[in-house]
Design an enzyme around this catalytic site. Structure first.
Site, PDB file in Angstrom:
ATOM      1  N   LYS A 145     -30.307  16.612  -6.411  1.00 10.98           N
ATOM      2  CA  LYS A 145     -29.956  15.620  -5.382  1.00 10.98           C
ATOM      3  C   LYS A 145     -28.773  16.161  -4.579  1.00 10.98           C
ATOM      4  CE  LYS A 145     -30.044  10.578  -5.562  1.00 10.98           C
ATOM      5  NZ  LYS A 145     -29.637   9.434  -6.391  1.00 10.98           N
TER       6      LYS A 145
HETATM    7  O1  G3P Z   1     -29.558   6.323  -6.256  1.00  8.66           O
HETATM    8  C1  G3P Z   1     -28.742   5.939  -5.224  1.00  8.66           C
HETATM    9  C2  G3P Z   1     -28.813   4.488  -4.838  1.00  8.66           C
HETATM   10  O2  G3P Z   1     -29.971   3.902  -5.323  1.00  8.66           O
HETATM   11  C3  G3P Z   1     -27.561   3.726  -5.114  1.00  8.66           C
HETATM   12  O3  G3P Z   1     -27.714   2.337  -5.004  1.00  8.66           O
HETATM   13  O4  G3P Z   1     -26.912   0.047  -5.372  1.00  8.66           O
HETATM   14  O5  G3P Z   1     -25.293   1.943  -5.567  1.00  8.66           O
HETATM   15  O6  G3P Z   1     -26.180   1.263  -3.347  1.00  8.66           O
HETATM   16  P1  G3P Z   1     -26.462   1.352  -4.803  1.00  8.66           P
END
Ligand code: G3P
Length: 226
Positions: free
Chosen positions: A86
């Site tokens: 990633k």
């Molecule tokens: O994997 C990255 C993403 O899904 C993060 O989500 O909830 O931290 O904005 P969030």
């Protein structure tokens, strides 16, 4: 649409994998921090996730220069055959993505918010691009609309020559906060939704399912006692 689990929690991964509907896992430094992750334990933790999941496991680089991203990416890719590296969507990230892709390493370009970012990621060879829905909503923008735009824009072109093994690019709807985000992403034809475990559970549940099951079981008791 495929479901990935967005977590670094081994118990959640084991449980969700046992449901038979999870095709991969995505992690990030914050998710690893939340499970008490340490610097020394990072590679072993990713290896354990890779053993639990029969599918791509995204592990994120933290370097911000291209050489550093490439070095970290290679180390992560060597951990298991199903590792996807990633990489943040930025200039150094694009350059590193092209280099890693040319070396046969699959890349998931993350922190992607706009159509031009997504197209550049795909041109640089990204196997996956991850637009963030919730974080866009957080700044009073429409995250779902952006995902729809990215799917439509990428669909206008053929990226099969860009990525590892001519596999093309898939869109991962990320930063998902609700079952409705999942539903709308699916209606847009999004390839993958990566969901936290609590949202995955909400995707399975419905009060009418519970109520219907209760009634079936109550009626079955009557059948047994008839
Ligand atoms: O994997 C990255 C993403 O899904 C993060 O989500 O909830 O931290 O904005 P969030």
């Amino acid at each position: 649409m495929k479901f990935f689990l967005d977590t670094a929690d081994l118990d959640e991964i084991k449980e969700a994998a046992s449901w038979g509907a999870i095709a991969g896992v995505t992690t990030n430094p914050s998710l690893y921090m939340r499970v008490g992750g340490t610097l020394d334990g990072f590679h072993d933790h990713i290896k354990r996730i890779c053993e639990l999941v029969d599918g791509p496991v995204s592990a994120e680089t933290v370097a911000t220069d291209r050489e550093g991203i490439i070095r970290e990416g290679r180390e992560l890719a060597d951990l298991a055959p199903n590792v996807v590296v990633k990489v943040p969507t930025m200039v150094e990230g694009l350059a590193a993505t092209r280099a890693l892709t040319d070396q046969g390493v699959r890349v998931n370009m993350t922190l992607c918010f706009t159509v031009p970012q997504a197209i550049l990621a795909a041109r640089a060879g990204a196997r996956y691009v991850s637009p963030f829905i919730g974080r866009f909503d957080d700044i009073s923008e429409d995250g779902l609309e952006q995902v729809g735009n990215i799917i439509a824009a990428l669909g206008n072109y053929d990226f099969t020559g860009c990525s590892v093994g001519d596999e093309g690019v898939e869109v991962i709807a990320a930063s998902i906060r609700s079952a409705n985000h999942v539903a709308q992403a699916a209606l847009m034809g999004c390839d993958i939704a990566t969901v936290p475990f609590n949202v995955l559970k909400k995707c399975v549940e419905h009060p009418l399912t519970d109520r219907g099951l209760e009634r079936f079981l109550a009626d079955w008791e009557k059948v047994k006692n008839a």
